[in-house]
Design an enzyme around this catalytic site. Structure first.
Site, PDB file in Angstrom:
ATOM      1  CG  HIS A  13     -26.551  65.472 -33.318  1.00 41.99           C
ATOM      2  ND1 HIS A  13     -26.272  66.240 -34.424  1.00 41.99           N
ATOM      3  CD2 HIS A  13     -25.872  66.046 -32.288  1.00 41.99           C
ATOM      4  CE1 HIS A  13     -25.459  67.228 -34.101  1.00 41.99           C
ATOM      5  NE2 HIS A  13     -25.214  67.146 -32.797  1.00 41.99           N
ATOM      6  CG  ASP A  42     -25.189  68.479 -28.710  1.00 42.48           C
ATOM      7  OD1 ASP A  42     -24.911  68.041 -29.840  1.00 42.48           O
ATOM      8  OD2 ASP A  42     -25.214  69.696 -28.433  1.00 42.48           O
ATOM      9  CG  HIS A  88     -27.925  70.604 -33.176  1.00 45.69           C
ATOM     10  ND1 HIS A  88     -28.224  70.075 -31.946  1.00 45.69           N
ATOM     11  CD2 HIS A  88     -26.588  70.503 -33.300  1.00 45.69           C
ATOM     12  CE1 HIS A  88     -27.120  69.698 -31.336  1.00 45.69           C
ATOM     13  NE2 HIS A  88     -26.097  69.929 -32.147  1.00 45.69           N
ATOM     14  NE  ARG A 114     -21.252  70.823 -27.787  1.00 45.40           N
ATOM     15  CZ  ARG A 114     -21.562  69.596 -28.168  1.00 45.40           C
ATOM     16  NH1 ARG A 114     -21.919  69.355 -29.411  1.00 45.40           N
ATOM     17  NH2 ARG A 114     -21.529  68.598 -27.310  1.00 45.40           N
TER      18      ARG A 114
HETATM   19  C1  SIN Z   1     -22.644  70.366 -32.835  1.00 47.38           C
HETATM   20  O1  SIN Z   1     -23.368  69.421 -33.116  1.00 47.38           O
HETATM   21  O2  SIN Z   1     -22.419  70.707 -31.689  1.00 47.38           O
HETATM   22  C2  SIN Z   1     -22.029  71.180 -33.963  1.00 47.38           C
HETATM   23  C3  SIN Z   1     -22.983  72.186 -34.476  1.00 47.38           C
HETATM   24  C4  SIN Z   1     -22.349  73.083 -35.494  1.00 47.38           C
HETATM   25  O3  SIN Z   1     -21.150  72.971 -35.769  1.00 47.38           O
HETATM   26  O4  SIN Z   1     -23.062  73.922 -36.038  1.00 47.38           O
END
Ligand code: SIN
Length: 274
Positions: free
Chosen positions: A105, A107, A250, A265
């Site tokens: 995805h 974000d 990612h 985050r």
């Molecule tokens: C996310 O998609 O922000 C999570 C990424 C992660 O936990 O490595």
């Protein structure tokens, strides 16, 4: 090739030729000088995701770091921390039924103005596993045939958050964003073109009949998974990843159940994709 920025006293170590670099020589809990901010921004634009080791950030440090790159965005799908709504917890343990970001995805591509970047700091990691994969959507776009590039030109896709967040909300009145964005976008800073569809949020290419849209999206998702476009990050406690959501996807790999992986985050606001 390793690049030293004497003006900012940092070193940039590329991890692959297409995406990802590790940055050395910086303590991110300290305010950034103008030279360091410029050097980090340059590295992010060039490598699309930058990594740091051995960092300890308070919530205020984390937000200050994000704010150096732009306004902070509030997550449109899940609630932030009670005292820090701009920070979301990323946590998995033996009671988890799912983890954030398990499928490829970008974000919050469902937002009208999806985030420019995300900064994830992990303070607890499993002994093995829990890596994150990042893929360059510049590389994916560049590798398409000229015919396919022409075909995709001018198409838009619907990015819908309803099916992503409805199953994990307790509030039946909550509404989640749904917006259309170009299938191929131009990065506002680098001016490079990149693919902007992902299998988590996108439900359809707007101008195509559903079976044709499904077939094209399937082709693009398989194409984007080429390991030549990727870097895989091995976390340690105190690692930070800062990725540019405008040109990457990612995936967080949940291969460590029932172990604990935990961090926070912040998300830097972005513009409407064009
Ligand atoms: C996310 O998609 O922000 C999570 C990424 C992660 O936990 O490595």
């Amino acid at each position: 090739m390793m690049l030293t920025r004497p003006d900012a006293s940092i070193t940039v170590h590329p991890l692959t030729r297409r995406i990802g670099a590790e940055i050395h020589g910086i303590d991110l809990s300290q305010p950034l000088t103008a030279a360091r901010l410029e050097a980090l921004h340059d590295a992010l634009m060039r490598h699309q995701v930058i990594f740091f080791r051995d960092q300890t950030l308070s919530h205020d440090d984390h937000k200050r770091l994000g704010l150096a790159f732009g306004r902070l965005a509030i997550h449109s799908g899940v609630a932030g921390l009670p005292d820090h709504p701009e920070i979301v917890a990323i946590h998995a343990d033996a009671n988890s039924k799912f983890v954030a970001g398990e499928t490829w995805h970008t974000d919050l591509s469902c937002d009208a103005e999806p985030p420019m970047g995300s900064i994830l700091s992990l303070h607890r990691v499993p002994e093995n596993g829990g890596d994150t994969m990042f893929a360059s959507m510049y590389a994916a776009y560049d590798a398409l045939s000229p015919r396919m590039k022409t075909y995709l030109e001018g198409l838009t896709a619907t990015h819908d958050a309803e099916h992503v967040y409805r199953p994990i909300t307790n509030d039946p009145t909550k509404r989640f964003p749904c917006n259309s964005h170009p299938v191929v976008r131009t990065h506002p800073i680098t001016r490079r073109r990149c693919l902007y569809v992902n299998s988590s949020y996108v439900t359809k290419i707007d101008q195509l009949p559903k079976p044709e849209s499904d077939a094209i999206l399937h082709f693009l998702y398989v194409h984007c998974m080429n390991p030549n476009f990727q870097v895989r990050f091995r976390w340690e406690a105190g690692s930070i990843a800062f990725w540019d959501n405008r040109c990457t996807q990612h995936q967080a790999i949940w291969d460590y159940f029932p172990d604990v992986r935990s961090g926070y985050r912040v998300t830097v606001a972005g513009d409407r994709p064009v």
